[in-house]
Design a protein around this motif. Structure first.
Motif, PDB file in Angstrom:
ATOM      1  N   VAL A  14      37.363  11.204   8.915  1.00 49.09           N
ATOM      2  CA  VAL A  14      38.302  10.093   9.099  1.00 49.09           C
ATOM      3  C   VAL A  14      39.323  10.473  10.161  1.00 49.09           C
ATOM      4  O   VAL A  14      39.957  11.528  10.064  1.00 49.09           O
ATOM      5  CB  VAL A  14      39.042   9.751   7.783  1.00 49.09           C
ATOM      6  CG1 VAL A  14      40.024   8.603   8.004  1.00 49.09           C
ATOM      7  CG2 VAL A  14      38.053   9.408   6.677  1.00 49.09           C
ATOM      8  N   LEU A  15      39.463   9.632  11.178  1.00 48.81           N
ATOM      9  CA  LEU A  15      40.477   9.842  12.205  1.00 48.81           C
ATOM     10  C   LEU A  15      41.581   8.810  12.027  1.00 48.81           C
ATOM     11  O   LEU A  15      41.307   7.623  11.869  1.00 48.81           O
ATOM     12  CB  LEU A  15      39.876   9.737  13.605  1.00 48.81           C
ATOM     13  CG  LEU A  15      40.799  10.089  14.787  1.00 48.81           C
ATOM     14  CD1 LEU A  15      39.980  10.634  15.966  1.00 48.81           C
ATOM     15  CD2 LEU A  15      41.630   8.895  15.268  1.00 48.81           C
ATOM     16  N   ILE A  16      42.826   9.274  12.041  1.00 45.66           N
ATOM     17  CA  ILE A  16      43.983   8.388  11.880  1.00 45.66           C
ATOM     18  C   ILE A  16      44.944   8.603  13.037  1.00 45.66           C
ATOM     19  O   ILE A  16      45.442   9.719  13.233  1.00 45.66           O
ATOM     20  CB  ILE A  16      44.714   8.653  10.554  1.00 45.66           C
ATOM     21  CG1 ILE A  16      43.762   8.482   9.360  1.00 45.66           C
ATOM     22  CG2 ILE A  16      45.933   7.732  10.406  1.00 45.66           C
ATOM     23  CD1 ILE A  16      44.371   8.897   8.032  1.00 45.66           C
ATOM     24  N   THR A  17      45.210   7.560  13.823  1.00 49.00           N
ATOM     25  CA  THR A  17      46.266   7.656  14.825  1.00 49.00           C
ATOM     26  C   THR A  17      47.566   7.183  14.179  1.00 49.00           C
ATOM     27  O   THR A  17      47.561   6.400  13.236  1.00 49.00           O
ATOM     28  CB  THR A  17      45.970   6.797  16.066  1.00 49.00           C
ATOM     29  OG1 THR A  17      46.122   5.403  15.753  1.00 49.00           O
ATOM     30  CG2 THR A  17      44.564   7.047  16.593  1.00 49.00           C
ATOM     31  N   TRP A  41      46.141  12.295  14.424  1.00 50.57           N
ATOM     32  CA  TRP A  41      46.825  12.191  15.710  1.00 50.57           C
ATOM     33  C   TRP A  41      48.267  11.748  15.498  1.00 50.57           C
ATOM     34  O   TRP A  41      48.551  10.858  14.691  1.00 50.57           O
ATOM     35  CB  TRP A  41      46.142  11.157  16.591  1.00 50.57           C
ATOM     36  CG  TRP A  41      44.795  11.520  17.121  1.00 50.57           C
ATOM     37  CD1 TRP A  41      43.959  12.501  16.675  1.00 50.57           C
ATOM     38  CD2 TRP A  41      44.107  10.870  18.193  1.00 50.57           C
ATOM     39  NE1 TRP A  41      42.800  12.504  17.393  1.00 50.57           N
ATOM     40  CE2 TRP A  41      42.862  11.510  18.342  1.00 50.57           C
ATOM     41  CE3 TRP A  41      44.426   9.808  19.032  1.00 50.57           C
ATOM     42  CZ2 TRP A  41      41.933  11.131  19.298  1.00 50.57           C
ATOM     43  CZ3 TRP A  41      43.494   9.420  19.992  1.00 50.57           C
ATOM     44  CH2 TRP A  41      42.264  10.078  20.126  1.00 50.57           C
ATOM     45  N   GLY A  42      49.169  12.366  16.235  1.00 46.48           N
ATOM     46  CA  GLY A  42      50.569  11.960  16.175  1.00 46.48           C
ATOM     47  C   GLY A  42      51.349  12.548  17.328  1.00 46.48           C
ATOM     48  O   GLY A  42      50.909  13.508  17.979  1.00 46.48           O
ATOM     49  N   LEU A  90      35.048   6.858   9.969  1.00 45.31           N
ATOM     50  CA  LEU A  90      36.136   5.876   9.885  1.00 45.31           C
ATOM     51  C   LEU A  90      37.222   6.261  10.863  1.00 45.31           C
ATOM     52  O   LEU A  90      37.643   7.422  10.914  1.00 45.31           O
ATOM     53  CB  LEU A  90      36.712   5.842   8.459  1.00 45.31           C
ATOM     54  CG  LEU A  90      38.038   5.099   8.253  1.00 45.31           C
ATOM     55  CD1 LEU A  90      37.890   3.604   8.562  1.00 45.31           C
ATOM     56  CD2 LEU A  90      38.540   5.298   6.816  1.00 45.31           C
ATOM     57  N   ILE A  91      37.684   5.280  11.646  1.00 41.48           N
ATOM     58  CA  ILE A  91      38.818   5.505  12.538  1.00 41.48           C
ATOM     59  C   ILE A  91      39.861   4.440  12.257  1.00 41.48           C
ATOM     60  O   ILE A  91      39.565   3.234  12.263  1.00 41.48           O
ATOM     61  CB  ILE A  91      38.402   5.503  14.030  1.00 41.48           C
ATOM     62  CG1 ILE A  91      39.636   5.619  14.933  1.00 41.48           C
ATOM     63  CG2 ILE A  91      37.572   4.300  14.397  1.00 41.48           C
ATOM     64  CD1 ILE A  91      39.303   5.867  16.405  1.00 41.48           C
ATOM     65  N   ILE A  92      41.067   4.875  11.953  1.00 45.07           N
ATOM     66  CA  ILE A  92      42.185   3.978  11.661  1.00 45.07           C
ATOM     67  C   ILE A  92      43.172   4.066  12.820  1.00 45.07           C
ATOM     68  O   ILE A  92      43.793   5.111  13.039  1.00 45.07           O
ATOM     69  CB  ILE A  92      42.876   4.347  10.343  1.00 45.07           C
ATOM     70  CG1 ILE A  92      41.880   4.281   9.182  1.00 45.07           C
ATOM     71  CG2 ILE A  92      44.060   3.424  10.079  1.00 45.07           C
ATOM     72  CD1 ILE A  92      42.448   4.726   7.845  1.00 45.07           C
ATOM     73  N   LEU A  93      43.306   2.972  13.561  1.00 44.39           N
ATOM     74  CA  LEU A  93      44.168   2.939  14.739  1.00 44.39           C
ATOM     75  C   LEU A  93      45.518   2.353  14.320  1.00 44.39           C
ATOM     76  O   LEU A  93      45.758   1.159  14.417  1.00 44.39           O
ATOM     77  CB  LEU A  93      43.497   2.129  15.844  1.00 44.39           C
ATOM     78  CG  LEU A  93      42.155   2.731  16.297  1.00 44.39           C
ATOM     79  CD1 LEU A  93      41.349   1.741  17.106  1.00 44.39           C
ATOM     80  CD2 LEU A  93      42.382   4.017  17.077  1.00 44.39           C
ATOM     81  N   ALA A 122      46.288  -2.014  24.704  1.00 48.00           N
ATOM     82  CA  ALA A 122      45.278  -1.476  25.618  1.00 48.00           C
ATOM     83  C   ALA A 122      44.591  -0.226  25.070  1.00 48.00           C
ATOM     84  O   ALA A 122      43.355  -0.123  25.079  1.00 48.00           O
ATOM     85  CB  ALA A 122      45.910  -1.183  26.985  1.00 48.00           C
ATOM     86  N   THR A 123      45.380   0.735  24.586  1.00 48.40           N
ATOM     87  CA  THR A 123      44.772   1.968  24.081  1.00 48.40           C
ATOM     88  C   THR A 123      43.987   1.757  22.789  1.00 48.40           C
ATOM     89  O   THR A 123      42.846   2.231  22.682  1.00 48.40           O
ATOM     90  CB  THR A 123      45.835   3.065  23.905  1.00 48.40           C
ATOM     91  OG1 THR A 123      46.409   3.372  25.182  1.00 48.40           O
ATOM     92  CG2 THR A 123      45.220   4.335  23.338  1.00 48.40           C
ATOM     93  N   PRO A 124      44.519   1.043  21.784  1.00 42.33           N
ATOM     94  CA  PRO A 124      43.715   0.868  20.562  1.00 42.33           C
ATOM     95  C   PRO A 124      42.412   0.101  20.770  1.00 42.33           C
ATOM     96  O   PRO A 124      41.395   0.440  20.168  1.00 42.33           O
ATOM     97  CB  PRO A 124      44.658   0.140  19.588  1.00 42.33           C
ATOM     98  CG  PRO A 124      45.791  -0.360  20.399  1.00 42.33           C
ATOM     99  CD  PRO A 124      45.894   0.551  21.572  1.00 42.33           C
ATOM    100  N   VAL A 125      42.398  -0.929  21.631  1.00 43.14           N
ATOM    101  CA  VAL A 125      41.133  -1.641  21.821  1.00 43.14           C
ATOM    102  C   VAL A 125      40.147  -0.782  22.610  1.00 43.14           C
ATOM    103  O   VAL A 125      38.926  -0.871  22.401  1.00 43.14           O
ATOM    104  CB  VAL A 125      41.335  -3.022  22.498  1.00 43.14           C
ATOM    105  CG1 VAL A 125      42.267  -3.897  21.675  1.00 43.14           C
ATOM    106  CG2 VAL A 125      41.828  -2.901  23.921  1.00 43.14           C
TER     107      VAL A 125
END
Length: 270
Positions: A14-17, A41-42, A90-93, A122-125
């Motif tokens: 799972v990746l979470i920004t 990510w933070g 799973l990636i949570i933006l 722009a970055t999340p899409v």
């Protein structure tokens, strides 16, 4: 490769920004478990180290990454590296910025508008599209985009913020049509006021406020159930229906009459 239903697929990675923000930290804690890899990510190193340590204590393998999402090319390169290493399920933006024009400003600050547009849209899409590209190959995957009820309205004091969230919602609807047949689940989360540092900067009432922990639980349930959209709390779903019945002139008058302020400094990505 045979496709596996995302509703049954075990979330191994799972990746979470925005993992150092209010909702992101709560999600990281709740997804942490033995046998699972969390890629967090933070922007804020101390908070990133803190949440990484906590998730490790809960048995997860944690890969923290300090990154600023206003650099879209760096973020895309980082995602591709993490995809290659962990085959993301799973990636949570969840990273985002907020800003409100003060009464003494004639317009928003153009530099702030550019950064907000990059981080919120722009970055999340871009990252969602890159994640989907990889998930098509592996045959399944889940993507979460964090929007806002502000995207429902043309807020004159936060034109860049409300429009960035509206754009994110439009992207989610279109992407869902394209990706669902390929066994990629995309969930758009549309929260109202959540008790996080971002909303705590607002001056004035925050109706129907929910805690970050409650928001995280709702998001996790929506992901598990395969929902395409989650709007919470429920009062905003009711308001959404009611406001569509208003004459456009009255709607514009109400929006122009809103008096909202904030404490200094733009909201943080997390």
């Amino acid at each position: 490769m045979n496709k596996v239903s995302t509703s049954r697929q075990e979330l191994r990675s799972v990746l979470i920004t925005g993992a150092t923000g209010g909702i992101g930290m709560e999600l990281a804690k709740r997804y942490a478990r033995p046998g699972r890899v969390l890629i967090l990510w933070g922007r804020h190193k101390e908070r990133l180290d803190e949440i990484a340590k906590l998730c490790c204590a809960r048995g997860a393998q944690v890969s923290p990454r300090q990154i600023d999402l206003s650099d879209g090319e760096a973020a895309l390169a980082a995602l591709r590296e993490d995809q290659a290493n962990y085959s993301l399920d799973l990636i949570i933006l969840g990273a985002g910025l907020s800003d409100i024009k003060s009464p003494d400003q004639q317009t928003e600050d153009p530099a702030a508008v550019l950064k907000l547009a990059l981080v919120n849209y722009a970055t999340p899409v871009t990252l969602a599209t890159a994640a989907a590209q990889s998930m098509v190959t592996q045959g399944y995957g889940k993507i979460v985009l964090i929007g806002s009820v502000a995207g429902f309205y043309e807020l004159p004091f936060a034109a860049s913020y409300s429009s960035s969230k509206a754009g994110l919602a439009c992207f989610a609807q279109a992407a869902n049509l394209a990706w669902r047949p390929k066994n990629i689940q995309l969930t758009l989360v549309v929260p109202g006021f959540v008790d996080t540092p971002m909303s705590q900067r607002l001056e004035g009432p925050r109706p129907f406020l929910v805690s970050a922990g409650s928001a995280a639980r709702k998001i996790m349930k929506a992901v598990k159930m395969g929902q395409t959209e989650l709007v919470f709390p429920w009062q905003f779903r009711v308001l959404r229906v009611a406001e569509r019945l208003l004459p456009s002139v009255l709607r514009q008058y109400i929006l122009q009459s809103l008096d909202v302020g904030q404490k200094k400094h733009a909201g943080e990505q997390g």
